[in-house]
Design a protein around this motif. Structure first.
Motif, PDB file in Angstrom:
ATOM      1  N   MET A 149     -23.192 -10.461 -12.407  1.00  0.00           N
ATOM      2  CA  MET A 149     -24.153 -11.536 -12.105  1.00  0.00           C
ATOM      3  C   MET A 149     -23.662 -12.877 -12.643  1.00  0.00           C
ATOM      4  O   MET A 149     -23.822 -13.911 -11.992  1.00  0.00           O
ATOM      5  N   ALA A 150     -23.054 -12.862 -13.819  1.00  0.00           N
ATOM      6  CA  ALA A 150     -22.527 -14.090 -14.410  1.00  0.00           C
ATOM      7  C   ALA A 150     -21.373 -14.636 -13.552  1.00  0.00           C
ATOM      8  O   ALA A 150     -21.257 -15.834 -13.338  1.00  0.00           O
ATOM      9  N   ALA A 151     -20.513 -13.742 -13.071  1.00  0.00           N
ATOM     10  CA  ALA A 151     -19.389 -14.174 -12.241  1.00  0.00           C
ATOM     11  C   ALA A 151     -19.881 -14.742 -10.910  1.00  0.00           C
ATOM     12  O   ALA A 151     -19.316 -15.708 -10.397  1.00  0.00           O
ATOM     13  N   ALA A 152     -20.931 -14.173 -10.351  1.00  0.00           N
ATOM     14  CA  ALA A 152     -21.478 -14.651  -9.080  1.00  0.00           C
ATOM     15  C   ALA A 152     -22.150 -16.007  -9.238  1.00  0.00           C
ATOM     16  O   ALA A 152     -22.185 -16.799  -8.288  1.00  0.00           O
ATOM     17  N   ALA A 153     -22.642 -16.288 -10.428  1.00  0.00           N
ATOM     18  CA  ALA A 153     -23.336 -17.555 -10.675  1.00  0.00           C
ATOM     19  C   ALA A 153     -22.349 -18.713 -10.891  1.00  0.00           C
ATOM     20  O   ALA A 153     -22.746 -19.870 -10.840  1.00  0.00           O
ATOM     21  N   GLN A 154     -21.085 -18.422 -11.096  1.00  0.00           N
ATOM     22  CA  GLN A 154     -20.111 -19.477 -11.381  1.00  0.00           C
ATOM     23  C   GLN A 154     -19.556 -20.070 -10.121  1.00  0.00           C
ATOM     24  O   GLN A 154     -19.433 -19.624  -9.096  1.00  0.00           O
TER      25      GLN A 154
END
Length: 74
Positions: A69-74
């Motif tokens: 989720m963190a990678a998708a938000a970047q």
């Protein structure tokens, strides 16, 4: 969206339920790498009846979800 899978936690005393996150491309494996055996799947009591103990969540599975989720938000 990820699917959750509940099974009895043999390490828990009193008996507890542990939740794993199912991989999106293979419903027989969790994100932590555990093989999900259909015979081991449980339906946790949600009817307000007697509880066997608190549910747990698989930390490695949840860490993988958080990183994705963190990678998708970047």
């Amino acid at each position: 969206m990820y699917e959750m899978w509940a099974e009895h936690d043999p390490a828990g005393s009193p008996p507890t339920v542990v939740w794993h996150v199912v991989t999106k491309n293979d419903s027989s494996t969790s994100l932590c790498g555990r093989f999900l055996e259909p015979a081991q799947r449980v339906a946790p009591a949600g009817d307000g009846g007697e509880s066997a103990g608190p549910d747990r969540y698989c930390d490695p599975c949840l860490i993988t979800v958080r990183e994705a989720m963190a990678a998708a938000a970047q």
